[in-house]
Design a protein around this motif. Structure first.
Motif, PDB file in Angstrom:
ATOM      1  N   ILE A  29     -37.950  -2.571  -3.642  1.00 35.08           N
ATOM      2  CA  ILE A  29     -38.998  -2.513  -4.657  1.00 35.08           C
ATOM      3  C   ILE A  29     -40.370  -2.746  -4.018  1.00 35.08           C
ATOM      4  CG2 ILE A  29     -38.882  -4.955  -5.352  1.00 35.08           C
ATOM      5  CD1 ILE A  29     -39.044  -2.180  -7.927  1.00 35.08           C
ATOM      6  N   ILE A  61     -40.433 -11.466  -6.489  1.00 36.27           N
ATOM      7  CA  ILE A  61     -39.136 -11.530  -7.171  1.00 36.27           C
ATOM      8  C   ILE A  61     -38.521 -12.904  -6.928  1.00 36.27           C
ATOM      9  CG2 ILE A  61     -36.800 -10.538  -7.301  1.00 36.27           C
ATOM     10  CD1 ILE A  61     -39.311  -8.294  -5.887  1.00 36.27           C
ATOM     11  N   TYR A 101     -32.456 -12.217  -6.957  1.00 38.69           N
ATOM     12  CA  TYR A 101     -31.476 -11.248  -7.452  1.00 38.69           C
ATOM     13  C   TYR A 101     -30.112 -11.931  -7.388  1.00 38.69           C
ATOM     14  CZ  TYR A 101     -34.942  -7.508  -6.560  1.00 38.69           C
ATOM     15  OH  TYR A 101     -36.046  -6.698  -6.552  1.00 38.69           O
ATOM     16  N   PRO A 102     -29.316 -11.829  -8.428  1.00 31.87           N
ATOM     17  CA  PRO A 102     -28.032 -12.536  -8.421  1.00 31.87           C
ATOM     18  C   PRO A 102     -27.148 -12.164  -7.237  1.00 31.87           C
ATOM     19  CG  PRO A 102     -28.362 -11.359 -10.500  1.00 31.87           C
ATOM     20  CD  PRO A 102     -29.556 -11.086  -9.665  1.00 31.87           C
ATOM     21  N   PHE A 103     -27.247 -10.901  -6.778  1.00 37.31           N
ATOM     22  CA  PHE A 103     -26.390 -10.491  -5.662  1.00 37.31           C
ATOM     23  C   PHE A 103     -26.859 -11.071  -4.330  1.00 37.31           C
ATOM     24  CE2 PHE A 103     -29.719  -7.416  -5.452  1.00 37.31           C
ATOM     25  CZ  PHE A 103     -29.863  -6.952  -6.749  1.00 37.31           C
ATOM     26  N   GLU A 104     -27.987 -11.756  -4.366  1.00 33.52           N
ATOM     27  CA  GLU A 104     -28.443 -12.414  -3.139  1.00 33.52           C
ATOM     28  C   GLU A 104     -28.179 -13.908  -3.197  1.00 33.52           C
ATOM     29  OE1 GLU A 104     -32.497 -11.144  -2.695  1.00 33.52           O
ATOM     30  OE2 GLU A 104     -31.888  -9.185  -1.903  1.00 33.52           O
ATOM     31  N   GLN A 128     -24.330  -5.739  -6.862  1.00 35.75           N
ATOM     32  CA  GLN A 128     -25.571  -4.978  -6.930  1.00 35.75           C
ATOM     33  C   GLN A 128     -25.372  -3.693  -7.730  1.00 35.75           C
ATOM     34  OE1 GLN A 128     -27.504  -4.908  -3.204  1.00 35.75           O
ATOM     35  NE2 GLN A 128     -29.083  -3.496  -3.837  1.00 35.75           N
ATOM     36  N   TYR A 169     -25.643  -3.813 -11.499  1.00 39.03           N
ATOM     37  CA  TYR A 169     -26.991  -3.768 -12.078  1.00 39.03           C
ATOM     38  C   TYR A 169     -27.661  -2.416 -11.838  1.00 39.03           C
ATOM     39  CZ  TYR A 169     -26.753  -8.803 -12.854  1.00 39.03           C
ATOM     40  OH  TYR A 169     -26.405 -10.046 -13.294  1.00 39.03           O
TER      41      TYR A 169
END
Ligand code: SF4
Ligand code: SF4
Lengths: 299, 375
Positions: A160, A169, A172-175, A190, A193
């Motif tokens: 992004i 940001i 991110y949940p996947f991080e 990921q 989403y």
């Protein structure tokens, strides 16, 4: 007296017309043709600046706004696209050039992207499909190039931050920490989403070509080509406009003995052109020169 | 364009496709009077569905402060402005809908919010705009009131997003009326974003497709209400199924509130989409303002709500809001108890109309101490 005047006019006409000839054939520029003429070349250039293009005749395709189906383009923009074409007998490369004073290659809300497309009938027949993306039972093949795909091919990262450099940001949940050592779980999450990516609808993100191969049977029916042939593309922006090469397989049954049709479309992102809102041509006759046939013999 | 019937505007109207109502229509009632703008709903949705790349700016559920707040910026004012005169004669809308007012070459009357319109949700909505000189007095063009408007996609009967898509990438599920963007078919033209007057479709620049509220359909399919409903702190929301007016069943909570009592009203019915999120209007707001937002039924709705203390059925049904995570397709009141039931009549939840009151004295004789109120 009268004769002297006519002679003068004749001479002037001759001088002027030779000037036109000189202009259209100036160093390395091929002549202007009424149809799109594909010349033969063993090497197919993907680079729009490849000198091979110099010898190819040029067709100036007039563009009109798509004004048959809603949403229509109500205000004309790009009026003309210059076409050159080269084939090695298996594949064909088209070079499209048009003026565009702003480069638009960033996706975003209310942001649209420069692009162009080449369209041919799926099969050569006396009954030509509708130039507006074909019709039921008479499909067309479309090869579509987009400036953001080009940017991705040129190395734009899948982040992004590439679109919004100042984006902040939180997370991110996947991080999340517990997933850090598990790239499979990370990418699975990921994907959840990003349903379009999960489905393989790669409008954005990593890709291996700046073009997309499509078929259509009329407006609104555009779909991925069932048997893609590995079409490629390369676009360069020079500050004044785009020069884009679209390289695809030679349309089925097209040979030096057959005639077919071709059509073009251009989207100017800065003019909010997208999808049906585009400038397009009608069918233009498509002619293929045989190997060894010199391009200057085209006319 | 086809001719379809829109009961919210009391007349037929033009729509891009013929009338085709789902077997059941997902719908909901939001009681604005109870919303505290805690944004728990917004976060419940955000963490569940829009925590991905490219979704950073998206709020499928948002809560804005009216009259000044809006997300995206001026979503309502922009359209109201271009829609022009919106007269009603009784319950029949005399003006044009977004479909009827579509300019030449367009499928619907719409507009495109740009990035900045999404960039400042809730900023400054209920703040003083500056210092007040010479003492604290404000001279505003309206009364000193505001209210919170929680918004999700309305899963409209006549969705403008669906009508605007030239590819037919948006569909309304025949089984429950939920409106979805087919993520496989969408090519990111953003026509839906432009067309939806509520601005509840969002373009994702990282997938290159448009995304929207999915009414938590995986939950709905299990008979459970969406995330923004079950997490609502103010218990302002009730999800369920809404019948056509002529088929309304008083034992269906949604039908009762929308069709029987007409206390829950659509948001901007004059746009013509037959939206399926219904609002109990705030009773402290001048009704001339509310009439533009919720249509001609406002005065009657406000009157009924003000009288709720004498209206045990209405009060009872409102007690069901936020009482269970299950969708309650039927309800009944038994004295001071309200019972929520499944379609077949099995009891799902039983709530008292008034919580029992227990008064703790200021002095605790058992421990011989004075009680204090701890924060
Ligand atoms: S969670 Fe409920 S009370 Fe809180 S803002 Fe959302 S709708 Fe209002
Ligand atoms: S609110 Fe907007 S996005 Fe939702 S169904 Fe209606 S038109 Fe579509």
């Amino acid at each position: 007296m009268l004769r002297a005047k006519s002679l003068l006019i004749l001479m002037l006409t001759l001088i002027l017309s030779s000037g036109v000839l000189i202009l259209s054939c100036r160093s390395g520029e091929g002549p202007i043709t009424a149809e799109v003429v594909i010349i033969h070349s063993t090497n197919l250039p993907l680079d729009p600046n490849d000198p091979i293009w110099n010898a190819a005749p040029k067709h100036l395709a007039k563009l009109i706004p798509q004004d048959l189906v809603e949403p229509r383009l109500m205000k004309a923009s790009t009026s003309e696209v210059q076409i050159k074409a080269v084939s090695n007998g298996t594949n064909v490369a088209f070079r499209l050039e048009w003026l565009d004073d702003v480069k638009n290659d960033l996706p975003g809300p209310a942001k649209f992207i420069d692009g162009c497309a080449v369209q041919v009938p799926s099969k050569i027949a006396a009954n030509v499909p509708d130039p507006q993306m074909g019709q039921a039972g008479q499909s067309v093949e479309i090869t579509f190039w987009r400036a953001d795909w080009q940017a991705i091919m040129n190395g734009r990262k899948d982040s992004i931050k590439e679109l919004y450099p100042n984006a902040a940001i939180d997370h991110y949940p996947f991080e999340a920490k517990p997933l850090e050592k598990d790239p499979v779980a990370q990418s699975e999450m990921q994907k959840r989403y990003a349903p379009a990516r999960a489905l393989g609808n790669n409008r954005e993100g990593p890709r291996d070509s700046a073009v997309e191969e499509l078929i259509a049977e009329g407006p609104g029916s555009l779909s991925p080509a069932p048997n893609p042939t590995g079409a490629k593309g390369k676009g360069l922006y020079n500050g004044k406009g785009w020069s884009v090469v679209i390289l695809r397989s030679l349309p089925k049954d097209l040979s030096p003995n057959t005639r077919s049709q071709i059509a073009f479309a251009v989207w100017e992102g800065g003019h909010k052109e997208v999808g049906a809102r585009k400038m397009r041509s009608g069918w233009v006759p498509l002619l293929m020169k045989a190997e060894g046939e010199l391009s200057k013999n085209a006319y | 364009m086809a001719r379809v019937y829109n009961w919210q505007i009391g007349r037929e109207m033009s729509y891009w496709y013929p009338e085709s109502r789902p077997e059941k229509q997902f719908a909901a009632v939001f009681d604005i009077n109870k919303c505290i703008a805690c944004q728990t709903c917004t976060l419940a949705c955000k963490t569940t569905w829009t925590s991905g790349r490219g979704q950073e700016y998206m709020l499928w559920n948002n809560v804005e402060t009216k009259p000044y707040g809006s997300y995206p910026l001026a979503w309502d004012l922009n359209l109201l402005d271009s829609l022009q005169g919106q007269e009603w004669q009784g319950n029949v809308y005399q003006g044009q809908t977004v479909f009827e007012a579509a300019p030449e070459g367009e499928r619907v009357l719409g507009w495109r919010p740009d990035e900045h319109d999404y960039s400042y949700p809730n900023v400054g909505e209920d703040d003083c705009a500056g210092q007040i000189e010479k003492g604290a007095s404000l001279d505003l063009p309206h009364m000193m009131w505001f209210y919170y408007l929680a918004r999700i996609c309305n899963h409209c009967t006549y969705p403008a997003c669906l009508a605007a898509c030239p590819r037919g990438s948006i569909y309304k599920r025949p089984e429950d009326g939920i409106v979805l963007v087919d993520q496989d078919r969408c090519r990111g033209y953003q026509e839906c974003v432009r067309g939806c007057p509520y601005k509840k479709v969002f373009f994702n620049p990282m997938t290159g497709t448009s995304e929207k509220c999915i009414a938590c359909f995986p939950k709905i399919e299990q008979g459970i209400q969406p995330q923004c409903f079950v997490n609502c702190i103010g218990k302002i929301r009730l999800a369920g199924w809404l019948s056509k007016p002529e088929e309304a069943k008083p034992e269906n909570p949604l039908d009762y509130l929308v069709h029987v009592r007409k206390i829950a009203l659509p948001l901007f019915p004059q746009f013509g989409l037959e939206p399926n999120i219904y609002y109990i209007p705030p009773v402290h707001v001048p009704t001339h303002f509310l009439r533009q937002m919720f249509g001609p039924g406002v005065d009657e709705a406000v009157k009924q709500y003000r009288n709720i203390a004498q209206d045990p059925d209405l009060a009872g049904l409102l007690a069901l809001f936020g009482s269970t995570e299950f969708i309650v397709p039927r309800w009944k009141r038994q004295g001071d108890l309200v019972i929520g039931m499944s379609e077949k009549g099995t009891e799902l939840i039983k709530v008292p109309m008034r919580e029992p009151i227990h008064i703790r004295g200021a002095y605790d004789p058992k421990y011989n101490i004075a009680r204090v109120n701890c924060p």
